[in-house]
Write a protein that holds these residues in place. Structure first.
Motif, mmCIF file in Angstrom:
data_model
loop_
_atom_site.group_PDB
_atom_site.id
_atom_site.type_symbol
_atom_site.label_atom_id
_atom_site.label_comp_id
_atom_site.label_asym_id
_atom_site.label_seq_id
_atom_site.Cartn_x
_atom_site.Cartn_y
_atom_site.Cartn_z
ATOM 1 N N PHE A 133 27.957 -9.609 -19.098
ATOM 2 C CA PHE A 133 26.504 -9.045 -18.947
ATOM 3 C C PHE A 133 26.317 -7.579 -18.897
ATOM 4 C CE2 PHE A 133 23.125 -8.431 -16.069
ATOM 5 C CZ PHE A 133 21.913 -8.893 -16.740
ATOM 6 N N LEU A 172 24.244 -15.255 -18.605
ATOM 7 C CA LEU A 172 23.671 -15.571 -17.030
ATOM 8 C C LEU A 172 23.918 -16.757 -16.578
ATOM 9 C CD1 LEU A 172 20.401 -13.575 -17.657
ATOM 10 C CD2 LEU A 172 22.260 -12.845 -16.195
ATOM 11 N N TYR A 180 30.275 -11.875 -15.831
ATOM 12 C CA TYR A 180 29.682 -10.402 -15.231
ATOM 13 C C TYR A 180 29.859 -9.208 -16.158
ATOM 14 C CZ TYR A 180 27.782 -6.620 -12.407
ATOM 15 O OH TYR A 180 27.230 -5.530 -11.856
ATOM 16 N N LYS A 214 22.085 -13.392 -23.819
ATOM 17 C CA LYS A 214 21.742 -12.968 -22.449
ATOM 18 C C LYS A 214 21.830 -14.453 -21.523
ATOM 19 C CE LYS A 214 18.774 -10.206 -19.542
ATOM 20 N NZ LYS A 214 17.564 -9.408 -19.453
ATOM 21 N N LYS A 215 21.003 -15.291 -22.152
ATOM 22 C CA LYS A 215 20.819 -16.504 -21.500
ATOM 23 C C LYS A 215 22.090 -17.251 -21.303
ATOM 24 C CE LYS A 215 15.991 -17.410 -22.974
ATOM 25 N NZ LYS A 215 15.227 -18.337 -23.820
#
Length: 233
Positions: free
Chosen positions: A172, A106, A169, A102-103
């Motif tokens: 994500f 992002l 995106y 996730k990091k």
């Protein structure tokens, strides 16, 4: 788009260069990498000219040194950023923790959007300074092709970095909607813990030992003994 958490499957798989190069975000990073080389390379090689009566060279963009410095700085840093995120993309399937994935995703969104903005500013800045350039400052029109190449590929770089932000995106969103999205998720292939003990039914355990038999009463033999009478002959 690959399955799994944030666009990557189970960790620990073998690296496939052909599959890696066919990924859309990899292609966009390679294009951005090439475009950045064209921009800063054009300015470094032919971005400085001088008049016939001068010895000191000036920036071809309206003799504004800041314009050349901006194009070179943004181009070099974008070049390094592309290499960094290409390496991260290659290592990404090996990351087993969803938190780390996730990091990474992002950061990809933020960095890509930031560079798209910088290239937009650079395109506007270089175009404005090129249009404001005076013909007497460069009567031989030296470096004109290099200046136009820097402007053109700055414009193209806007869309390649926007595309990278959009694909990041999507990754994500894929990770956020996935059933694998859990704060404590670890890839099954990386779990080295001992398996749980098999469940044993209580009735099965009783059958395995055997049917329980109640022992005879302790006074059974005493009763028989008391009931027996000795015969006198």
């Amino acid at each position: 788009m690959d399955g799994g958490a944030f666009g990557a499957g189970k960790a620990g798989g073998a690296f496939d260069p052909q599959a890696f190069l066919r990924q859309p975000h990899t292609l966009l990073r390679l294009l951005s990498w090439v475009f950045s080389i064209v921009v800063f390379g054009s300015i470094v090689n032919e971005g400085y000219v001088n008049r016939l009566d001068e010895t000191q060279e000036h920036c071809i963009f309206n003799r504004n040194r800041n314009a050349c410095n901006y194009g070179i700085t943004v181009g070099v840093l974008a070049f390094l950023s592309c290499l960094l995120y290409l390496a991260l993309d290659a290592y990404f399937p090996q990351i087993s923790s969803v938190k780390d994935r996730k990091k990474a995703v992002l950061s990809d969104i933020g960095v890509s959007a930031f560079w798209a903005f910088l290239w937009f500013v650079g395109f506007c800045f270089l175009t404005n300074q090129w249009q404001a350039s005076k013909k007497e400052d460069n009567p031989m029109n030296e470096g004109g092709d290099a200046a136009r190449a820097a402007i053109t590929f700055s414009f193209f770089s806007i869309f390649t970095w926007v595309g990278q932000a959009f694909l990041a995106y999507q990754r994500f969103r894929l990770g956020a909607d996935s059933a694998l999205f859990s704060q404590d998720y670890m890839d099954p292939s990386q779990d080295s813990g001992m398996p749980y003990a098999p469940y044993t039914n209580e009735e099965d355990a009783t059958d395995a030992v055997g049917t329980y038999q109640q022992p005879p009463p302790a006074d059974a033999f005493d009763t028989e003994t008391q009931g027996y009478q000795t015969q006198n002959y």
